[in-house]
Design an enzyme around this catalytic site. Structure first.
Site, PDB file in Angstrom:
ATOM      1  N   ILE A  77       0.825  -1.341   0.017  1.00  0.00           N
ATOM      2  CA  ILE A  77       0.001  -0.031  -0.060  1.00  0.00           C
ATOM      3  C   ILE A  77       0.935   1.201  -0.043  1.00  0.00           C
ATOM      4  O   ILE A  77       1.776   1.208   0.821  1.00  0.00           O
ATOM      5  CB  ILE A  77      -0.813   0.043   1.196  1.00  0.00           C
ATOM      6  CG1 ILE A  77      -1.872   1.377   1.167  1.00  0.00           C
ATOM      7  CG2 ILE A  77      -0.194  -0.051   2.668  1.00  0.00           C
ATOM      8  CD1 ILE A  77      -3.048   1.158   2.309  1.00  0.00           C
ATOM      9  N   SER A  78       0.976   1.934  -1.002  1.00  0.00           N
ATOM     10  CA  SER A  78       1.734   3.199  -1.220  1.00  0.00           C
ATOM     11  C   SER A  78       2.023   4.117   0.027  1.00  0.00           C
ATOM     12  O   SER A  78       1.042   4.237   0.607  1.00  0.00           O
ATOM     13  CB  SER A  78       1.359   3.854  -2.532  1.00  0.00           C
ATOM     14  OG  SER A  78       1.372   2.957  -3.579  1.00  0.00           O
ATOM     15  N   GLN A  79       3.081   4.822  -0.062  1.00  0.00           N
ATOM     16  CA  GLN A  79       3.506   5.772   0.874  1.00  0.00           C
ATOM     17  C   GLN A  79       2.313   6.733   0.652  1.00  0.00           C
ATOM     18  O   GLN A  79       2.115   7.278  -0.486  1.00  0.00           O
ATOM     19  CB  GLN A  79       4.846   6.499   0.548  1.00  0.00           C
ATOM     20  CG  GLN A  79       5.255   7.316   1.608  1.00  0.00           C
ATOM     21  CD  GLN A  79       6.573   7.869   1.277  1.00  0.00           C
ATOM     22  OE1 GLN A  79       7.196   7.405   0.336  1.00  0.00           O
ATOM     23  NE2 GLN A  79       6.881   8.928   1.914  1.00  0.00           N
TER      24      GLN A  79
END
Length: 239
Positions: A77-79
């Site tokens: 899950i992206s930054q």
């Protein structure tokens, strides 16, 4: 200071409708029940440990950290800062039809659905079946699927999704070596593609005819801006 306030303070979040979406769509709802991995593989990817007890507070705490987190199958899950940066450049508005490629946990799909509202629609593309189901379940917590605002498809995102094209916007959350021709064909005139290519984020805006020309005098179909210095998981393609 909570995560959203931090992103505002550091200049990642600026647009009110995007800020509102970040406040309403909780990142913790898109993370596995605990951060860890079970032994074994599925389809060649490490399987996440979604079960377990006592992990709720840990996940809630980790969700507030401005870092990418594993969701299994070699994906993340992206930054949050990177998601905010890409959303600000995508410029989603109510009523948009958007293709969300590499939807993973479903967090970006839910953020987009919140922004575009009941008159818009997000088509979320995920190649890994288990992650498609995981993301779909997560987005279902906000009733966007039931309301017809979001739809999940298990398919190769590198080819786009021709069935529902053209799109107002295309967002991509995994890095390829170049922008596929299919994406360019599937975005509307004056539409926008925001996608990572290697270690940069590219923003492509499809221009109307005769809007701009290159150095040779040839008309340019896309205006392109590059923002270097980012890291993404690779875009997986069907073999």
């Amino acid at each position: 200071m909570d995560l959203v306030d931090f992103l505002i303070k550091d200049g990642w979040l600026k647009t009110p409708r995007i800020i509102d979406a970040f406040r309403k769509i909780k990142r913790k709802d898109f993370m596995p029940a605990r951060i860890g991995y079970a032994e074994g593989v599925a389809g060649g990817f490490a399987r996440p440990a979604y079960g377990g007890t006592g992990g709720t507070e840990e996940i809630k705490s980790l969700a507030e950290i401005d870092e990418a987190m594993p969701i299994g199958y070699s994906q993340t899950i992206s930054q949050p800062a990177v998601v905010a940066f890409m959303m600000e450049r995508l410029k989603p508005v109510p009523g948009d039809k958007i293709l969300d490629i590499g939807s993973g946990s479903g967090w970006t799909t839910a953020l987009l659905a919140q922004i575009i509202g009941p008159k818009g629609k997000v088509f979320a593309i995920e190649l890994i079946p288990e992650l498609k189901e995981f993301g779909e379940k997560n987005v279902g917590k906000y009733n966007f699927i039931k309301k017809g605002i979001a739809e999940f498809i298990c398919a190769d995102g590198s080819k786009g999704y021709k069935r529902e094209a053209p799109y107002d916007k295309i967002l991509v959350s995994a890095a390829g070596k170049k922008i596929p021709a299919e994406w360019k064909k599937q975005v509307k005139t004056r539409g926008r593609i925001v996608a990572p290519v290697q270690s940069s984020i590219l923003v492509l805006t499809k221009k109307s005819p005769s809007f701009a020309k290159d150095a040779t005098g040839k008309e340019k179909e896309f205006e392109e801006k590059e923002y270097p210095g980012f890291a993404f998981v690779p875009l997986i393609q069907q073999k």
